[in-house]
Design a protein around this motif. Structure first.
Motif, mmCIF file in Angstrom:
data_model
loop_
_atom_site.group_PDB
_atom_site.id
_atom_site.type_symbol
_atom_site.label_atom_id
_atom_site.label_comp_id
_atom_site.label_asym_id
_atom_site.label_seq_id
_atom_site.Cartn_x
_atom_site.Cartn_y
_atom_site.Cartn_z
ATOM 1 N N PHE A 189 -32.623 -77.021 66.223
ATOM 2 C CA PHE A 189 -32.778 -76.705 64.801
ATOM 3 C C PHE A 189 -32.021 -75.443 64.385
ATOM 4 O O PHE A 189 -32.042 -75.066 63.218
ATOM 5 C CB PHE A 189 -34.264 -76.522 64.456
ATOM 6 N N PHE A 199 -43.827 -74.348 60.645
ATOM 7 C CA PHE A 199 -43.383 -75.745 60.553
ATOM 8 C C PHE A 199 -44.120 -76.375 59.372
ATOM 9 O O PHE A 199 -45.356 -76.404 59.352
ATOM 10 C CB PHE A 199 -43.724 -76.447 61.880
ATOM 11 N N SER A 201 -44.789 -79.670 56.929
ATOM 12 C CA SER A 201 -44.605 -81.114 56.726
ATOM 13 C C SER A 201 -45.755 -81.662 55.895
ATOM 14 O O SER A 201 -46.921 -81.440 56.197
ATOM 15 C CB SER A 201 -44.566 -81.840 58.073
ATOM 16 N N LEU A 229 -39.206 -74.183 59.354
ATOM 17 C CA LEU A 229 -38.663 -75.518 59.618
ATOM 18 C C LEU A 229 -39.408 -76.431 58.660
ATOM 19 O O LEU A 229 -40.614 -76.629 58.791
ATOM 20 C CB LEU A 229 -38.949 -75.913 61.078
ATOM 21 N N VAL A 231 -39.866 -79.965 56.693
ATOM 22 C CA VAL A 231 -39.551 -81.391 56.551
ATOM 23 C C VAL A 231 -39.990 -81.828 55.161
ATOM 24 O O VAL A 231 -41.162 -81.732 54.801
ATOM 25 C CB VAL A 231 -40.277 -82.236 57.615
ATOM 26 N N LEU A 255 -38.156 -86.157 59.838
ATOM 27 C CA LEU A 255 -37.947 -85.847 61.253
ATOM 28 C C LEU A 255 -38.545 -86.975 62.102
ATOM 29 O O LEU A 255 -39.766 -87.102 62.200
ATOM 30 C CB LEU A 255 -38.632 -84.511 61.569
ATOM 31 N N GLY A 261 -40.464 -80.755 66.310
ATOM 32 C CA GLY A 261 -41.072 -79.858 65.326
ATOM 33 C C GLY A 261 -42.311 -79.192 65.900
ATOM 34 O O GLY A 261 -42.493 -77.969 65.770
ATOM 35 N N ALA A 265 -42.947 -75.136 66.634
ATOM 36 C CA ALA A 265 -43.901 -74.487 65.716
ATOM 37 C C ALA A 265 -44.773 -73.420 66.372
ATOM 38 O O ALA A 265 -45.322 -73.628 67.451
ATOM 39 C CB ALA A 265 -44.815 -75.558 65.119
#
Ligand SMILES: CC(=O)N[C@H]1[C@@H](OP(=O)(O)OP(=O)(O)OC[C@H]2O[C@@H](n3ccc(=O)[nH]c3=O)[C@H](O)[C@@H]2O)O[C@H](CO)[C@@H](O)[C@@H]1O
Length: 370
Positions: A189, A199, A201, A229, A231, A255, A261, A265
């Motif tokens: 990444f 992380f 998401s 990161l 998503v 992802l 991920g 994290a």
């Protein structure tokens, strides 16, 4: 262990129904390399993007919309329901199904109906409270009900006698050694090893509120030395992030290799979808849960036991602002000791063997019916 020659797996719509189906299919294949696995989906669900690349036979049956509440008149409303059940029935006959395992989503209903009419054993796997409409309808036809979490049987009358088996997780996740994969994940990444990683998401379709709040907090996070990161989610609009940040902020549309991920994290910011909760806890990832506010509180119920066990914190969707992120997430992401304690608490709640436990339950159901 008993045996199986042909299994039909039904589940569709969003990732939350499809990933457990795929993980279960993999477990079946591991134990019975010659088993015939057929999956049922509908033309517009995410199953079309997720199942064929995993190498399983996906058959599409005509879609129809279920009402939000359970209404048995549906079974008498012919046309679309009849057409779907007829299509599912033809597939069950063609593949000589020994069992139908349903994970919920509209497409499960015709599969349950077709199996019931042909005396094919039905097993239902349910991860939410209240159970989804499709699975509730299926429960009229079978007592073989398995659930993902230990609190579910106490929380819903219809699940009182259900067997707790956990959630089938993809082996890339259930077998993950986060520490071992971390250097590779960070490299993939473009993240730095010396700074914490948040992380983000919002589940398989993404979450607009989360996306916008975190993007708006990008500068504050970066200046606090926190990498992100993020998503975006399969079906969500893109958002803007400043491009002159002093530390990495990586945005990905979706992802497929979620294990990367989780390995990268230090802290996760997510919705409370059942499969996400099963994964964060199985892996001991400390998380800030922001339950989706419009679905019967189901996501809050998923996250609450983890939070009560000390494995995460909960924030209302309406309270997730850049200011909240600054006040709560920034100090948490920098507190290694607290993160380690939360992670350990999360993993005491989680489990990694849902695929095997569901398989055992399915084999028992098939043996009972023989
Ligand atoms: C809004 C809504 O009604 N959501 C429901 C939906 O959530 P949703 O479909 O978002 O499902 P979950 O959060 O439970 O699971 C998401 C799955 O998608 C995977 N993933 C996600 C993003 C990504 O980029 N890559 C990826 O692989 C995750 O690893 C996980 O396996 O189904 C869940 C399970 O029935 C329910 O509990 C949720 O309430």
């Amino acid at each position: 262990m008993g045996s199986l020659r042909s299994a039909v797996l039904a589940g569709g719509g969003t990732g939350g129904h499809i990933y457990p189906l795929l993980a279960f299919a993999d477990a079946l294949k591991r134990h019975f390399p010659d088993v015939r696995i057929t999956t049922l989906g509908s033309p517009k669900g995410m199953e079309n993007e997720l199942i064929p690349p995993a190498g399983y036979d996906l058959r599409l049956i005509p879609a129809f919309q279920l009402p939000r509440s359970l209404n048995m008149n549906l079974l008498r409303t012919p046309d679309r329901m009849y057409k779907s059940a007829h299509a599912a029935g033809k597939i069950l006959e063609e593949v000589q199904a020994d069992v139908v395992v349903g994970f919920g989503g509209y497409v499960s209903v015709p599969a349950y109906l077709a199996a019931w009419r042909r005396d094919v054993p039905i097993v239902i796997h349910e991860v939410n409270v209240p159970p989804g409409v499709a699975n509730r309808m299926g429960m009229r036809f079978t007592k073989n009900v398995a659930v993902g979490f230990p609190q579910q049987p106490q929380q819903a009358e219809s699940l009182r006698d259900a067997r707790v088996v956990g959630v089938p997780l993809r082996t890339a996740i259930s077998h993950l050694d986060r520490a071992a994969l971390r250097p590779h994940a960070l490299y993939q990444f473009g993240l730095r090893p010396d700074l914490p990683v948040l992380f983000v998401s919002g589940g398989s379709s993404g979450a607009r509120t989360i996306n916008l709040a975190v993007a708006a907090a990008a500068k504050r996070l970066a200046h606090a030395g926190i990498q992100v990161l993020h998503v975006q989610g399969g079906r969500n609009d893109p958002f803007e992030v400043p491009n002159d940040l002093p530390v990495p902020y990586v945005v990905l549309p979706y992802l497929s290799d979620m294990q990367l991920g989780y390995a990268a994290a230090d802290l996760m910011l997510c919705r409370g979808g059942a499969i996400t909760v099963a994964e964060t806890t199985a892996l001991g990832v400390p998380a800030v849960y922001v339950p989706y506010p419009h679905s019967n509180q189901e996501q809050k119920r998923n996250a609450l036991p983890v939070v009560e066990a000390g494995g995460g914190i909960l924030v209302d969707n309406s309270e997730l602002t850049p200011e909240w992120i600054e006040q709560h997430i920034i100090p948490l992401a920098r507190d290694r000791q607290r993160l380690a304690m939360m992670g350990a608490a999360a993993s005491r709640y989680g489990r990694r063997d849902g695929d095997e436990a569901l398989l055992e339950f399915v084999l028992e159901a098939v043996a009972k019916a023989r």
